[in-house]
Enzyme design. Sequence first.
Site, short mmCIF file in Angstrom:
data_model
loop_
_atom_site.label_atom_id
_atom_site.label_comp_id
_atom_site.label_asym_id
_atom_site.label_seq_id
_atom_site.Cartn_x
_atom_site.Cartn_y
_atom_site.Cartn_z
N ASP A 4 -2.40 -5.96 4.52
CA ASP A 4 -3.07 -6.70 3.45
C ASP A 4 -4.39 -6.02 3.10
O ASP A 4 -4.78 -5.02 3.70
CB ASP A 4 -3.29 -8.15 3.89
CG ASP A 4 -3.18 -9.13 2.75
OD1 ASP A 4 -3.38 -8.72 1.58
OD2 ASP A 4 -2.88 -10.32 3.00
N ASP A 14 -0.49 4.33 -8.92
CA ASP A 14 -0.18 5.77 -8.95
C ASP A 14 -0.07 6.36 -7.55
O ASP A 14 0.70 7.30 -7.33
CB ASP A 14 -1.24 6.54 -9.75
CG ASP A 14 -1.16 6.29 -11.24
OD1 ASP A 14 -0.13 5.77 -11.71
OD2 ASP A 14 -2.15 6.60 -11.95
#
Length: 532
Positions: A152, A210
């Site tokens: 996380d 990306d």
Amino acid sequence: MDTTKSLLSTLIAIMIPLSLGSVSSPNLLPTPPMGFNNWARFMCDLNETLFLETASAMISTGLLEAGYNRVNLDDCWMAYDRAADSSLQWNTTKFPHGIPWLARHLKAQGFHVGIYEDAGNLTCGGYPGSFGHEALDAQTFAAWGIDYLKLDGCNVFPEHSRTLEEEYKARYAHWHSILKQMHHPLIFSESAPAYFADPANLTSWYEVMDWVPAFGELARHSTDILVYVGEGSAWDSIMVNYRYNTLLARYQRPGYINDPDFLIPDHPGLTLEEKRSQFALWASFSAPLIVSAYIPGLSSEELAILRNEELIRVDQDVLGLQATLASRGLEVDVLTRSLEGGDRLLTVLNRGDGVAVVSVPVEWMGLQRGCPYVVKNLWDGEVQVLEEEIVIRLNSHATQVYRIALPDECSTVIPTGIVFNTASGNCLTDENGERVGFEACRGSETQIWQVSELGYLRPLSRTSHCLTGGSQASVQLCTEQKNQQWAYAITGILKNEHTEMCLTEGTGISQCGFERDSQVFGLPSGVDIKPS
């Protein structure tokens, strides 16, 4: 109590370079994971008994046999303090036999075991984060028998004058560098993109998207699905994550999977039709099928959804493509993709509150008219043959899914669908004459485009014409000149091969920028995607 020290020495010897994770090594996770996670259903109310009962129910109900072979622990499993040697410790009240014991027990039953940590100094629940302890934590998890890590992104703060995005990249890259050195690398689920999914400005989100495919096998890309005790509409929550997932199809490929979060089949706010829809859409996306529900209490209808062999087969298709929007109307979405062996997938969703009847021509599916296509309904198994169109009746919030077999003489598929701006949601529209613009999507053939292998975009409303670059974008008679060729990049830009300018909502065409909201587009599945 130090729960790991005796196990770590055995692991150090096997922390040797062997393989890379992510798109560079798609064999680590060749198809989307299937299994159970406690978070959306139980949040921090997890314990040893829950996982033992869940595993037992997954076996007795046939879920394990159907492919749900992962049991993942989410936040709040650990003690509030690390051990004297800085290693993580489990909460001994919640897990009296320990995580290694639980992992061995689950693995003996046929399951893989995953665990949760955080890239920050604390987890979202306030437990010790991994920052500064990454290598030790990786060693600990492997020693415990863990093979899947959900990392996380709570409590991450910039260091060394980095931007927040640069800090997340540095931390997840560091984890990747550690995991790739392991003899058996952990599957790496990255939550970093979820902390940048701001609809007001998607540039930072795409910057993160990306790089996540290079570091891990899957990424939680946006908002959490509504938890069992959460306020608000569970269906709206599903639709939010569905929409986010439609913006990211260009990133998915073998070795990397977009994750729109958990399946919630026992949520009290969902109708049975809505539960079926979430499963059908997630399978059409080849998304992870991680169930967060009270498995022993699932109804026969809910279990039938989760065990649908045909939809699981679609989800686990080795091509790993994500279904994309062939058409979007005011209430109905039509999605398509190719499957292994040459079949096509057709998925139709009614987002509206009433019954919808929709006709889907074969051209919307990327196929040619006049061929005998064998179409199988993946919910009821009904088979029909069509040559021109399929007519579908959908209840409110229902989804139908079809597998289409192509005859050898009609096996050519042209990627076909809307070209839409991912920020505004508007569709590239052939406005007749030579004009082209962006308008609200309305399910019109003036907004559905064929994309050839050479990069020519033709509107279905007049396939003799092509999107053309110049001082402005226009639609002109196809001459197959270079100013009618367009290259689609992983960043979402659509660049004209002649002018090297980019399609732009608002101005039509302009100098290419860096992932500007006005220049990032979703295109049909199957279009060739350039690195940048």
